[in-house]
Scaffold this motif. Structure first.
Motif, PDB file in Angstrom:
ATOM      1  N   ALA A 101       0.713  -1.337   0.044  1.00 45.17           N
ATOM      2  CA  ALA A 101      -0.055   0.054   0.119  1.00 45.17           C
ATOM      3  C   ALA A 101       0.665   1.250   0.182  1.00 45.17           C
ATOM      4  N   SER A 102       1.950   1.150   0.841  1.00 49.35           N
ATOM      5  CA  SER A 102       2.746   2.440   0.761  1.00 49.35           C
ATOM      6  C   SER A 102       3.393   2.666  -0.455  1.00 49.35           C
ATOM      7  N   GLU A 103       3.748   1.551  -1.274  1.00 49.99           N
ATOM      8  CA  GLU A 103       4.509   1.512  -2.470  1.00 49.99           C
ATOM      9  C   GLU A 103       3.555   2.165  -3.575  1.00 49.99           C
ATOM     10  N   ASP A 104       2.272   1.876  -3.477  1.00 43.16           N
ATOM     11  CA  ASP A 104       1.252   2.471  -4.381  1.00 43.16           C
ATOM     12  C   ASP A 104       1.114   4.117  -4.055  1.00 43.16           C
ATOM     13  N   LYS A 105       0.898   4.318  -3.005  1.00 44.30           N
ATOM     14  CA  LYS A 105       0.614   5.718  -2.473  1.00 44.30           C
ATOM     15  C   LYS A 105       1.963   6.441  -2.434  1.00 44.30           C
ATOM     16  N   PRO A 106       1.955   7.577  -3.042  1.00 44.18           N
ATOM     17  CA  PRO A 106       3.050   8.506  -2.781  1.00 44.18           C
ATOM     18  C   PRO A 106       3.463   8.967  -1.411  1.00 44.18           C
ATOM     19  N   ALA A 107       4.721   9.112  -1.274  1.00 43.36           N
ATOM     20  CA  ALA A 107       4.934   9.096   0.044  1.00 43.36           C
ATOM     21  C   ALA A 107       4.713  10.869   0.480  1.00 43.36           C
ATOM     22  N   GLU A 108       4.212  10.965   1.632  1.00 44.42           N
ATOM     23  CA  GLU A 108       3.831  12.244   2.416  1.00 44.42           C
ATOM     24  C   GLU A 108       4.975  13.345   2.453  1.00 44.42           C
ATOM     25  N   PRO A 109       5.220  14.612   1.767  1.00 46.54           N
ATOM     26  CA  PRO A 109       6.292  15.373   2.032  1.00 46.54           C
ATOM     27  C   PRO A 109       6.495  15.883   3.385  1.00 46.54           C
ATOM     28  N   ASP A 110       7.883  16.071   3.679  1.00 48.48           N
ATOM     29  CA  ASP A 110       8.120  16.638   5.120  1.00 48.48           C
ATOM     30  C   ASP A 110       7.825  18.316   4.827  1.00 48.48           C
ATOM     31  N   TRP A 111       6.642  18.527   5.398  1.00 46.95           N
ATOM     32  CA  TRP A 111       6.171  20.025   5.453  1.00 46.95           C
ATOM     33  C   TRP A 111       7.350  20.857   5.962  1.00 46.95           C
ATOM     34  N   LYS A 112       7.802  20.550   6.882  1.00 47.42           N
ATOM     35  CA  LYS A 112       8.671  21.390   7.760  1.00 47.42           C
ATOM     36  C   LYS A 112      10.152  21.678   7.068  1.00 47.42           C
ATOM     37  N   ASP A 113      10.685  20.599   6.400  1.00 58.04           N
ATOM     38  CA  ASP A 113      11.802  20.688   5.430  1.00 58.04           C
ATOM     39  C   ASP A 113      11.366  21.641   4.170  1.00 58.04           C
ATOM     40  N   LEU A 114      10.297  21.158   3.565  1.00 52.99           N
ATOM     41  CA  LEU A 114       9.826  22.091   2.707  1.00 52.99           C
ATOM     42  C   LEU A 114       9.643  23.704   2.672  1.00 52.99           C
ATOM     43  N   TYR A 115       9.124  23.894   4.126  1.00 54.60           N
ATOM     44  CA  TYR A 115       8.891  25.459   4.390  1.00 54.60           C
ATOM     45  C   TYR A 115      10.207  25.996   4.653  1.00 54.60           C
ATOM     46  N   ALA A 116      11.277  25.184   5.165  1.00 54.22           N
ATOM     47  CA  ALA A 116      12.586  25.759   5.795  1.00 54.22           C
ATOM     48  C   ALA A 116      13.181  26.163   4.192  1.00 54.22           C
ATOM     49  N   ARG A 117      13.142  25.168   3.192  1.00 55.70           N
ATOM     50  CA  ARG A 117      13.858  25.467   1.869  1.00 55.70           C
ATOM     51  C   ARG A 117      13.220  26.666   1.256  1.00 55.70           C
ATOM     52  N   ILE A 118      11.938  26.708   1.350  1.00 51.99           N
ATOM     53  CA  ILE A 118      11.085  27.815   0.493  1.00 51.99           C
ATOM     54  C   ILE A 118      11.586  29.136   1.166  1.00 51.99           C
ATOM     55  N   LEU A 119      11.635  29.082   2.604  1.00 52.51           N
ATOM     56  CA  LEU A 119      11.986  30.619   3.341  1.00 52.51           C
ATOM     57  C   LEU A 119      13.550  30.693   3.023  1.00 52.51           C
ATOM     58  N   ALA A 120      14.431  29.767   3.043  1.00 53.97           N
ATOM     59  CA  ALA A 120      15.726  30.268   2.773  1.00 53.97           C
ATOM     60  C   ALA A 120      15.859  30.529   1.114  1.00 53.97           C
ATOM     61  N   ASP A 121      15.245  30.164   0.211  1.00 54.46           N
ATOM     62  CA  ASP A 121      15.266  30.686  -0.982  1.00 54.46           C
ATOM     63  C   ASP A 121      14.807  31.905  -1.299  1.00 54.46           C
ATOM     64  N   PHE A 122      13.647  32.272  -0.593  1.00 53.27           N
ATOM     65  CA  PHE A 122      12.891  33.705  -0.550  1.00 53.27           C
ATOM     66  C   PHE A 122      13.961  34.608   0.161  1.00 53.27           C
ATOM     67  N   ASP A 123      14.551  34.307   1.243  1.00 58.02           N
ATOM     68  CA  ASP A 123      15.542  35.169   1.828  1.00 58.02           C
ATOM     69  C   ASP A 123      16.906  35.338   0.791  1.00 58.02           C
ATOM     70  N   ASN A 124      17.398  34.182   0.226  1.00 58.72           N
ATOM     71  CA  ASN A 124      18.474  34.346  -0.796  1.00 58.72           C
ATOM     72  C   ASN A 124      17.967  35.571  -1.878  1.00 58.72           C
ATOM     73  N   TYR A 125      16.673  35.201  -2.344  1.00 56.98           N
ATOM     74  CA  TYR A 125      16.137  36.171  -3.355  1.00 56.98           C
ATOM     75  C   TYR A 125      16.386  37.702  -2.870  1.00 56.98           C
ATOM     76  N   LYS A 126      15.793  37.813  -1.766  1.00 57.64           N
ATOM     77  CA  LYS A 126      15.722  39.189  -1.217  1.00 57.64           C
ATOM     78  C   LYS A 126      16.921  39.907  -1.025  1.00 57.64           C
ATOM     79  N   LYS A 127      18.029  39.119  -0.692  1.00 63.41           N
ATOM     80  CA  LYS A 127      19.416  39.357  -0.790  1.00 63.41           C
ATOM     81  C   LYS A 127      20.022  39.797  -1.846  1.00 63.41           C
TER      82      LYS A 127
END
Length: 188
Positions: free
Chosen positions: A39-65
């Motif tokens: 069942a887990s092979e058939d269903k896509p893995a749940e993304p790690d939301w905290k990690d995704l949020y941290a990456r997007i926040l870092a990308d946005f900070d780099n963009y501002k700089k």
């Protein structure tokens, strides 16, 4: 009779044979784990939301700089085009003063000297300054070699003549110096 047996075989669906061992808790756990794994092979893995949020926040900070740095560069170097256009005038005034050295006491030459000095001060106020290249090693970032000539006074590989003066705008090359590089003594 044989036909009856064949038809009976065809009519009976084949069922998988059950193992001789009775159903035990261990066997049922194994089946549950294997079905959960499938069942887990058939269903896509749940993304790690905290990690995704941290990456997007870092990308946005780099963009501002990066955007702030680009704005600052645009502000500091916006005048480079007009300064490049003024440099030939500075060269012509310098050439006129060099050719009028024997008439240095003439009022007209004094006036040209005042205009030349005033223009140099204005360029300096805006961050543009000339740099010397005669007697120095060829720096391809700041100098453009237009020829090589033999020279008795200057060592091989050093700049012997500067035909056009180089200029810097703060820490960047505004105009590369056009220079003649020495080929050494007696070189032909």
């Amino acid at each position: 009779m044989e036909e009856k047996k064949e038809t009976e075989k065809q009519e009976k669906p084949e069922t998988p044979e059950k193992p001789d061992s009775p159903e035990t808790p261990e066997n049922s756990e194994k089946q549950e784990k294997s079905s959960a794994a499938k069942a887990s092979e058939d269903k896509p893995a749940e993304p790690d939301w905290k990690d995704l949020y941290a990456r997007i926040l870092a990308d946005f900070d780099n963009y501002k700089k990066r955007a702030a740095r680009d704005r600052e560069d645009t502000y500091h170097y916006a005048e480079s085009d007009i300064l490049k256009d003024v440099l030939p005038t500075v060269d012509n005034l310098k050439l006129a003063l060099d050719n009028a050295k024997d008439k240095a006491e003439d009022d007209f030459v004094k006036g040209v000297k005042l205009v030349y000095d005033s223009l140099l001060n204005t360029l300096k106020d805006h961050g543009a300054e000339p740099f010397d290249s005669v007697g120095k090693a060829l720096d391809t970032e700041r100098m453009e070699a237009i020829a090589t000539l033999p020279s008795e006074e200057v060592e091989e590989g050093l700049v012997s003549i500067e035909s056009k003066r180089g200029w810097m705008l703060r820490d960047r090359v505004l105009r590369a110096a056009q220079v003649v590089v020495s080929a050494g003594k007696g070189a032909k």
